[in-house]
Motif scaffolding. Sequence first.
Motif, mmCIF file in Angstrom:
data_model
loop_
_atom_site.group_PDB
_atom_site.id
_atom_site.type_symbol
_atom_site.label_atom_id
_atom_site.label_comp_id
_atom_site.label_asym_id
_atom_site.label_seq_id
_atom_site.Cartn_x
_atom_site.Cartn_y
_atom_site.Cartn_z
ATOM 1 N N SER A 1 -16.444 15.226 14.554
ATOM 2 C CA SER A 1 -15.532 14.419 15.379
ATOM 3 C C SER A 1 -15.466 15.011 16.779
ATOM 4 C CB SER A 1 -14.144 14.346 14.744
ATOM 5 O OG SER A 1 -13.541 15.616 14.728
ATOM 6 N N GLU A 2 -15.192 14.139 17.720
ATOM 7 C CA GLU A 2 -15.064 14.550 19.108
ATOM 8 C C GLU A 2 -13.700 14.108 19.600
ATOM 9 O OE1 GLU A 2 -17.002 13.485 23.406
ATOM 10 O OE2 GLU A 2 -18.350 13.786 21.714
ATOM 11 N N SER A 3 -13.035 14.968 20.376
ATOM 12 C CA SER A 3 -11.717 14.630 20.917
ATOM 13 C C SER A 3 -11.769 14.563 22.428
ATOM 14 C CB SER A 3 -10.675 15.666 20.490
ATOM 15 O OG SER A 3 -10.446 15.587 19.113
ATOM 16 N N GLU B 1 -1.703 10.098 19.249
ATOM 17 C CA GLU B 1 -3.117 10.270 18.937
ATOM 18 C C GLU B 1 -3.717 8.952 18.476
ATOM 19 O OE1 GLU B 1 -6.195 13.209 16.601
ATOM 20 O OE2 GLU B 1 -4.134 13.123 15.895
ATOM 21 N N ILE C 1 -7.167 7.481 16.823
ATOM 22 C CA ILE C 1 -8.361 7.896 16.092
ATOM 23 C C ILE C 1 -9.216 6.664 15.842
ATOM 24 C CG2 ILE C 1 -9.272 8.997 14.016
ATOM 25 C CD1 ILE C 1 -6.524 10.417 13.745
ATOM 26 N N LEU D 1 -12.240 5.263 13.880
ATOM 27 C CA LEU D 1 -13.129 5.458 12.742
ATOM 28 C C LEU D 1 -14.028 4.235 12.617
ATOM 29 C CD1 LEU D 1 -10.413 6.815 10.295
ATOM 30 C CD2 LEU D 1 -12.128 8.159 11.520
ATOM 31 N N ASP D 2 -15.113 4.351 11.872
ATOM 32 C CA ASP D 2 -16.019 3.217 11.713
ATOM 33 C C ASP D 2 -15.329 2.023 11.057
ATOM 34 O OD1 ASP D 2 -18.077 4.642 12.871
ATOM 35 O OD2 ASP D 2 -18.904 5.309 10.953
ATOM 36 N N LYS E 1 -16.872 3.055 20.713
ATOM 37 C CA LYS E 1 -17.222 4.472 20.586
ATOM 38 C C LYS E 1 -18.343 4.851 21.562
ATOM 39 C CE LYS E 1 -16.039 5.673 15.855
ATOM 40 N NZ LYS E 1 -16.638 6.080 14.554
ATOM 41 N N THR F 1 -9.554 10.715 19.298
ATOM 42 C CA THR F 1 -10.501 11.382 18.413
ATOM 43 C C THR F 1 -11.466 10.349 17.854
ATOM 44 O OG1 THR F 1 -8.858 13.048 17.813
ATOM 45 C CG2 THR F 1 -10.755 12.822 16.361
ATOM 46 N N LEU F 2 -12.742 10.656 17.945
ATOM 47 C CA LEU F 2 -13.757 9.814 17.326
ATOM 48 C C LEU F 2 -14.116 10.432 15.993
ATOM 49 C CD1 LEU F 2 -16.141 9.184 20.353
ATOM 50 C CD2 LEU F 2 -14.252 7.784 19.567
ATOM 51 N N GLY F 3 -13.998 9.663 14.927
ATOM 52 C CA GLY F 3 -14.295 10.161 13.587
ATOM 53 C C GLY F 3 -15.500 9.503 12.992
#
Length: 147
Positions: free
Chosen positions: A2-4, A68, A70, A72-73, A98, A145-147
């Motif tokens: 993950s990238e923040s 936050e 986040i 996610l796909d 993303k 955050t990218l998950g």
Amino acid sequence: MSESRVISRYNAYYHGWCLAFGEHRVSYEDNREINWLFSDDRVGLALAPKLRRQLYHELLGHHEEIPELILLDDSIRVNQMVYPLSDEIDRHGMKTWKQFVLSGGDLHMFLSSHFYYPSGTRIITFTKKKPTMIMYKEMQQMKLTLG
């Protein structure tokens, strides 16, 4: 993996004021919860009324702790709220969002509008450029955050 990142958030000085979203690829359908808007330098989410009320509070409300977001796909998570992405259009929108985030540069979030959409539609806008400071004031930042 993950990238923040950190997003600078902005709120209009006066309720109801907002900039125009600008030129973009149109794919608006009245029956969708999320309509994804894309241009070279911004991503927008035009939301159905119920989802809009929930996300506005989470994304643009005042919070004691840093909010936050986040990505996610299969879902969008904002603080404790989870919105599942249920179809191919939403999953494609998330993939494009993303890619936009990963392309680098500062990120800024604020509300915008566009004459093409129904009256009262507000677009949660993510862009690499700061909004006009005469219309918007900066507020507490948000963690992305990218998950």
